[in-house]
Write a protein that holds these residues in place. Sequence first.
Motif, PDB file in Angstrom:
ATOM      1  N   ARG A 296      46.813  11.568  21.222  1.00 19.23           N
ATOM      2  CA  ARG A 296      45.946  10.826  22.152  1.00 19.23           C
ATOM      3  C   ARG A 296      46.605  10.751  23.541  1.00 19.23           C
ATOM      4  NH1 ARG A 296      42.620   6.262  21.424  1.00 19.23           N
ATOM      5  NH2 ARG A 296      43.418   5.899  19.323  1.00 19.23           N
ATOM      6  N   ALA A 297      47.883  10.376  23.565  1.00 19.45           N
ATOM      7  CA  ALA A 297      48.587  10.246  24.835  1.00 19.45           C
ATOM      8  C   ALA A 297      48.689  11.580  25.556  1.00 19.45           C
ATOM      9  CB  ALA A 297      49.987   9.667  24.595  1.00 19.45           C
ATOM     10  N   THR A 298      48.861  12.665  24.804  1.00 22.00           N
ATOM     11  CA  THR A 298      48.944  13.994  25.400  1.00 22.00           C
ATOM     12  C   THR A 298      47.649  14.362  26.096  1.00 22.00           C
ATOM     13  OG1 THR A 298      50.550  14.724  23.735  1.00 22.00           O
ATOM     14  CG2 THR A 298      49.357  16.440  24.935  1.00 22.00           C
ATOM     15  N   ILE A 299      46.529  14.089  25.449  1.00 29.52           N
ATOM     16  CA  ILE A 299      45.234  14.386  26.045  1.00 29.52           C
ATOM     17  C   ILE A 299      45.035  13.572  27.317  1.00 29.52           C
ATOM     18  CG2 ILE A 299      42.734  14.179  25.704  1.00 29.52           C
ATOM     19  CD1 ILE A 299      43.305  14.782  22.693  1.00 29.52           C
ATOM     20  N   ASN A 300      45.368  12.297  27.260  1.00 26.10           N
ATOM     21  CA  ASN A 300      45.232  11.443  28.453  1.00 26.10           C
ATOM     22  C   ASN A 300      46.103  11.942  29.598  1.00 26.10           C
ATOM     23  OD1 ASN A 300      43.417   9.791  27.102  1.00 26.10           O
ATOM     24  ND2 ASN A 300      44.993   8.320  26.467  1.00 26.10           N
TER      25      ASN A 300
END
Length: 305
Positions: A296-300
């Motif tokens: 999730r953090a990578t996508i953000n």
Amino acid sequence: MGKANQWDADWEISDELVGQLIDSQFPELGSKRIKRLGNGWDNTVYQIGDEYVFRFPRRTIAVDLIKMEGQLLPKLAEYVTIPYPKPLFYGKETAEYPVPFLGYHYVTGEFPLGVADEQRALSAAALGRFLKQLHSFPTQLARESGAPHDHRRLRDIATRKEKMEKFYSDLSPHMREEERRAMTAYLNQVVQPKALPQSDVFLHGDLHFKNMLVDERGRVSGIIDWGDMNVGHPAGDVSVAYSFLPPQARSAFFAAYGEVDETTKQLARMMAIYIPMLIWMQAIDDGDEKVAEEARATINRALAD
């Protein structure tokens, strides 16, 4: 019955079988501790003692990839500026385990789960230099050693967008409202460019957080899992500038790597979003909350400017 997910195994391997294979084929390692490290999409990974790691294919597609690694990885030593696992032990198929496997020296570090942006920025120049050097490896030699050409079809943005829209529909219930808005806005502006540069380079091919290691300061200390090596568009690896690095560190990356055209940056950003979507779906399926949160953090991070 067919496999439910593309990451499901064609066969599994047990601790007991690993011990038998090591004892019979590499008796010099027979007294060392065996520790299961986990599964990737393609391989099950074991640490043998403190010095070695072995990868055992769990999907049919991984067999040829393991063979390619055995041929190609030793040739990269002069081109790779970040530690990587070099093959040392070439395991043979048996009646109990019908495919070859490979043992490497162990590269120290931890997966970059929850690493702060300030720590990530420390590796911007090192990652740029790493890819600049790696992408200079002779493509003809790579092909002769088994590296395929553009097996991910990186230039087919229209098809990739279609897949991402399906992934998004599956992930949307797990997203926060602001994440759904950002993803919708991103997908709405993705279009197939009229032309993409045709210059191909040698690629690691799968440069995401599950194939990177960091030290105690959060600096990149190792690049692992080279099974997707191929010759293709450099954006496949340049995606790390968007997936691993925060926006403020990308200029240092490109200063070290060299500037690229805007279309290449757009494709790199797309790959920096596409791969974590797949990792997130697998993590949900596996119940792995830490990996799911990092995806999730990578996508953000990739969506941020």
